[in-house]
Design an enzyme around this catalytic site. Structure first.
Site, mmCIF file in Angstrom:
data_model
loop_
_atom_site.group_PDB
_atom_site.id
_atom_site.type_symbol
_atom_site.label_atom_id
_atom_site.label_comp_id
_atom_site.label_asym_id
_atom_site.label_seq_id
_atom_site.Cartn_x
_atom_site.Cartn_y
_atom_site.Cartn_z
ATOM 1 N N THR A 73 11.776 -9.558 10.380
ATOM 2 C CA THR A 73 10.839 -8.653 9.705
ATOM 3 C C THR A 73 11.334 -7.217 9.757
ATOM 4 O OG1 THR A 73 9.493 -8.433 11.710
ATOM 5 C CG2 THR A 73 8.871 -10.156 10.159
ATOM 6 N N LYS A 75 9.556 1.669 18.488
ATOM 7 C CA LYS A 75 9.246 2.776 17.594
ATOM 8 C C LYS A 75 8.875 2.193 16.234
ATOM 9 C CE LYS A 75 12.611 5.934 19.770
ATOM 10 N NZ LYS A 75 13.820 6.776 19.563
ATOM 11 N N GLY A 76 8.324 3.014 15.366
ATOM 12 C CA GLY A 76 7.992 2.549 14.027
ATOM 13 C C GLY A 76 9.232 2.401 13.175
ATOM 14 N N GLY A 125 0.818 -1.211 0.000
ATOM 15 C CA GLY A 125 0.000 0.000 0.000
ATOM 16 C C GLY A 125 0.845 1.251 0.000
ATOM 17 N N PHE A 126 1.833 1.306 0.904
ATOM 18 C CA PHE A 126 2.770 2.429 0.985
ATOM 19 C C PHE A 126 2.059 3.764 1.166
ATOM 20 C CE2 PHE A 126 4.357 -0.823 -2.031
ATOM 21 C CZ PHE A 126 5.274 -1.419 -1.182
ATOM 22 N N ILE A 151 0.113 -5.601 5.834
ATOM 23 C CA ILE A 151 0.325 -5.177 4.449
ATOM 24 C C ILE A 151 1.656 -5.708 3.914
ATOM 25 C CG2 ILE A 151 -1.143 -3.141 4.579
ATOM 26 C CD1 ILE A 151 1.340 -1.452 5.082
ATOM 27 N N GLY A 152 2.091 -6.820 4.497
ATOM 28 C CA GLY A 152 3.361 -7.410 4.089
ATOM 29 C C GLY A 152 4.462 -7.178 5.094
ATOM 30 N N GLY A 203 8.749 1.190 9.598
ATOM 31 C CA GLY A 203 8.365 0.974 8.206
ATOM 32 C C GLY A 203 8.829 2.043 7.254
ATOM 33 N N GLU A 204 9.062 3.273 7.762
ATOM 34 C CA GLU A 204 9.313 4.380 6.847
ATOM 35 C C GLU A 204 10.684 5.026 6.974
ATOM 36 O OE1 GLU A 204 5.260 6.558 6.145
ATOM 37 O OE2 GLU A 204 5.211 5.701 8.138
#
Length: 709
Positions: A597, A664-665, A240-241, A467-468, A667-668
């Site tokens: 992951t 913390k996040g 999705g991003f 979402i992967g 993904g980005e």
């Protein structure tokens, strides 16, 4: 099961272990089902009709030829489509009036008994327009630019501290440069798709979405339903991003068509139409000014970003916000300006704001290092702030210096010859670059339920979305860690609006938000189990919680992830082609919950940053008003052959001011510093500073100082 069945000590697979993805086998064997792979009995297929003008209104729609085709059930237009309630997101108000705000806006929808027939019917629809003059071109001096009151995320559009103009004028060394980033597109492998049907007044939708809770809420408002009358399922999502962060037109169109025809309806958007209707990263023109003393310490910082939005609704890319976080700057100005154009509405794309903003800021810092003849790593260290510059709040944790030091050691940064264009292999010029990265810690209220069954197994229910990223796996690890049982005894249920509502998968906030709720539910369940006497009842014990109170309390700390990206490139002096040889990132992102992951997330972000720097970009055709690069043949995302050796590492960071997991996040943040690191490496390789992404051969070759021949 009695409380004595809890083993002492940690589970066999503690948090942080590299557990494999729970759904991995389903995905590689094809048994995982995505939104477009659900086909209820009697399912119809829909195909949209996009507007072919850049601005105007529909004056007539001739559907006779389409309806005459065998197998066509209906053609929806603004004249016969179901009426929707007023929405806070005008991009979802499809087929409600005759207005055409941009090219690609949907003006009709064909519904038929097969995909092929639906597509043929859509092509047979004839639409007449009354057109108006349009404008799709963002320029630095566009007369329509205005100062945005707020930018995406609720950030103030403008922030000023001290006397920037005075400090900049007095600075011994200054940088004043403008950087441009073109429109960028998310292009997930799975196109946006929805399958919808009504049964006894209840709406069921399989939607390719990053958050079924939000889709359910918006559909309920649009169709005037109670949320209990809708089930939205997003069990597996093929990327999705950001473009699937909120509902997109296909889910509304499929739902409208299902109501109109009385049949289940499936709609998968054609990839060529996605850039016009599912959001994009808006282009930015960013002016960065830095003033510093001879020692390299910043005395003035200004970051002014101009971008576009649509005439449908305002979206402002928060590109100047990182300048409020990164470096000591007693005198600063950060400004966002925006102009509404006749373009599709921009939206989130992985690390919105930070990705383009840090490209500009970190390029400017590199330019300052060159002027001062200071190592770029050292320059960043000299400008470490004691507190967050914009708020003066203490950082909950900030280990950027540690990331820079470890990254430099692992990459082999020192000794580095700072002279440009001196490393050569035949026709290839070689160079290295570095950039810092940051991303805010975002956490939102979520709910979760933990259940202990009489057979010794556990069930976790939370409307998270995978979402992967491996959400199922990490949530199982968290539950196992709290309950002190093997993760094999944990069953995870996610991806349905019938589950306890939760934050969508976006803003690098998913795991922190869901995990907090799961941690709380499992803690409560464990307490209940300890207090329980005798065997469990046949229906087990359940703990249901939410984190509304905890997440509503504003933290006294500035909470961010940080990182450092290092890159080595080669520049072909014959062709102008730039290729990355290797990239390395080191991140400080709290406690890493699954090393396998997490590494995948970091590397994925860095790969996306590689595309941003070297291959990805689109342009709006000034005459026709549409994106010229609208598919994967013309919009070049990195493929395996483009991805060099990529390493991702992290520091063991302890931060007690985040959530019970200390996470913390992640993904980005991987994308944030990558484009600047590569661009800085190109400058080191060639001696030429290029400020217009992507760095494609047509831009590089004419600027090379020693072209052959």
């Amino acid at each position: 099961m009695s409380p004595d069945s809890f083993p002492p000590g940690p589970p066999p697979y503690p948090v942080g272990a590299p557990l494999v993805r729970r759904e991995g086998r389903e995905k590689v064997t094809g048994t995982a089902r995505y939104a477009a792979e659900h086909t209820p009995p009697g399912c119809a297929y829909a195909w949209p009709v996009p507007a072919t003008v850049a601005r105007g209104r529909v004056t007539a729609v001739d559907v006779a030829a389409a309806l005459a085709l065998p197998g066509v059930y209906a053609v929806l237009t603004h004249e016969n489509a179901p009426r929707l309630a007023t929405t806070d997101d005008p991009t979802l108000a499809v087929l409600q009036d005759d207005r055409v705000p941009h090219r690609g806006w949907y003006v009709a929808l064909a519904v038929a008994d097969s995909l092929e027939t639906a597509r043929a019917a859509a092509r047979a629809v004839r639409v007449r327009y009354e057109t108006a003059a349009h404008d799709v071109r963002l320029t630095a001096g566009h007369p329509g630019l205005y100062d945005a009151e707020t930018a995406n995320g609720g950030y103030p559009g403008t922030r000023e501290r001290g006397d920037f103009e005075g400090a900049f004028a007095a600075a011994p060394v200054t940088v004043d440069a403008t950087y441009t980033v073109p429109p960028l597109h998310n292009h997930p492998m799975e196109p946006h798709a929805s399958t919808a049907w009504w049964s006894d007044g209840h709406l069921t939708v399989h939607d390719s979405s990053q958050g079924a809770t939000k889709v359910c809420e918006d559909l309920a408002a649009l169709f005037r339903l109670d949320r209990s009358e809708i089930t939205v399922l997003s069990e597996h999502v093929g990327g999705g991003f950001g473009s699937k962060g909120t509902p997109r037109p296909q889910v509304v169109l499929a739902t409208m068509a299902a109501r109109h025809t009385g049949r289940p309806v499936k709609l998968s958007l054609p990839r060529r139409e996605m850039p016009a209707v599912v959001g994009h990263r808006a282009p930015t023109i960013q002016r960065v000014r830095l003033g510093a003393g001879d020692d390299g310490v910043l005395t003035a910082l200004a970051h002014e970003a101009a971008t576009h939005t649509s005439t449908v609704t305002e979206f402002v890319e928060q590109a100047a916000v990182p300048g409020r976080v990164m470096y000591t700057s007693p005198n600063s100005r950060t400004v966002h300006r925006v102009v509404p154009l006749d373009v599709p509405t921009p939206s989130w794309m992985r690390a919105p704001g930070e990705a383009p903003g840090m490209y500009a800021l970190e390029s400017a810092v590199d330019e300052l290092a060159v002027l001062l003849d200071i190592d770029p790593v050292d320059l960043r260290m000299r400008n470490e702030p004691d507190t967050e510059p914009d708020s003066d709040r203490a950082f909950s944790s900030r280990h950027l210096v540690g990331c820079l030091r470890e990254g430099a050691e692992r990459f082999g940064w020192r000794p580095r010859d700072p002279r440009p264009g001196v490393r050569r292999e035949g026709d290839l010029l070689l160079g290295t670059g570095v950039a810092a990265a940051t991303y805010p810690v975002l956490i939102a209220a979520s709910s979760a339920e933990a259940h202990a069954a009489a057979d010794g197994t556990y069930r976790i229910r939370v409307n998270a979305t995978d979402i992967g990223t491996g959400a199922r796996t990490v949530l199982a690890q968290l539950a196992a860690g709290v309950l002190a049982v093997p993760d094999e005894r944990i069953r995870i249920e996610i991806g349905s609006s019938d589950l306890p509502p939760a934050m969508l998968a976006g803003g690098s906030a998913g795991t922190a938000s869901w995990g907090w709720a799961v941690h709380k539910a499992c803690t409560e369940l464990r307490h209940r189990l300890r207090d329980h006497v005798g065997p469990l009842p046949a229906d087990g014990l359940t703990a249901a919680v939410d984190t509304r109170q905890e997440t509503s309390e504003r933290s006294p700390y500035a909470r961010h992830s940080f990182g450092a990206t290092f890159a080595e490139v080669q520049v072909d002096t014959v062709t102008g082609e730039v290729r990355a040889r290797r990239m390395l990132g080191v991140y400080a992102a709290g406690r890493i919950l699954n090393s396998r992951t997490a590494r995948s997330q970091f590397i994925g972000g860095m790969t996306m940053g590689l595309g941003m720097a070297l291959t990805e970009g689109s342009g709006l055709d000034a005459e026709f008003g549409d994106f010229a690069e609208c598919d994967l043949a013309s919009y070049h995302v990195p493929v395996c052959a483009d991805v060099p050796l990529i390493e991702a590492h992290w520091l063991e960071e302890e931060d007690p001011h985040l959530n019970p997991m200390g996470s913390k996040g992640i993904g980005e943040i991987g994308i944030v510093g990558t484009a600047a690191a590569l661009a800085n490496a190109v400058r080191h390789a060639t001696g030429v500073r290029l400020r217009d992404l992507p760095l494609t051969p047509d831009k590089v070759l004419p600027r090379l100082p020693d072209r052959p021949g």
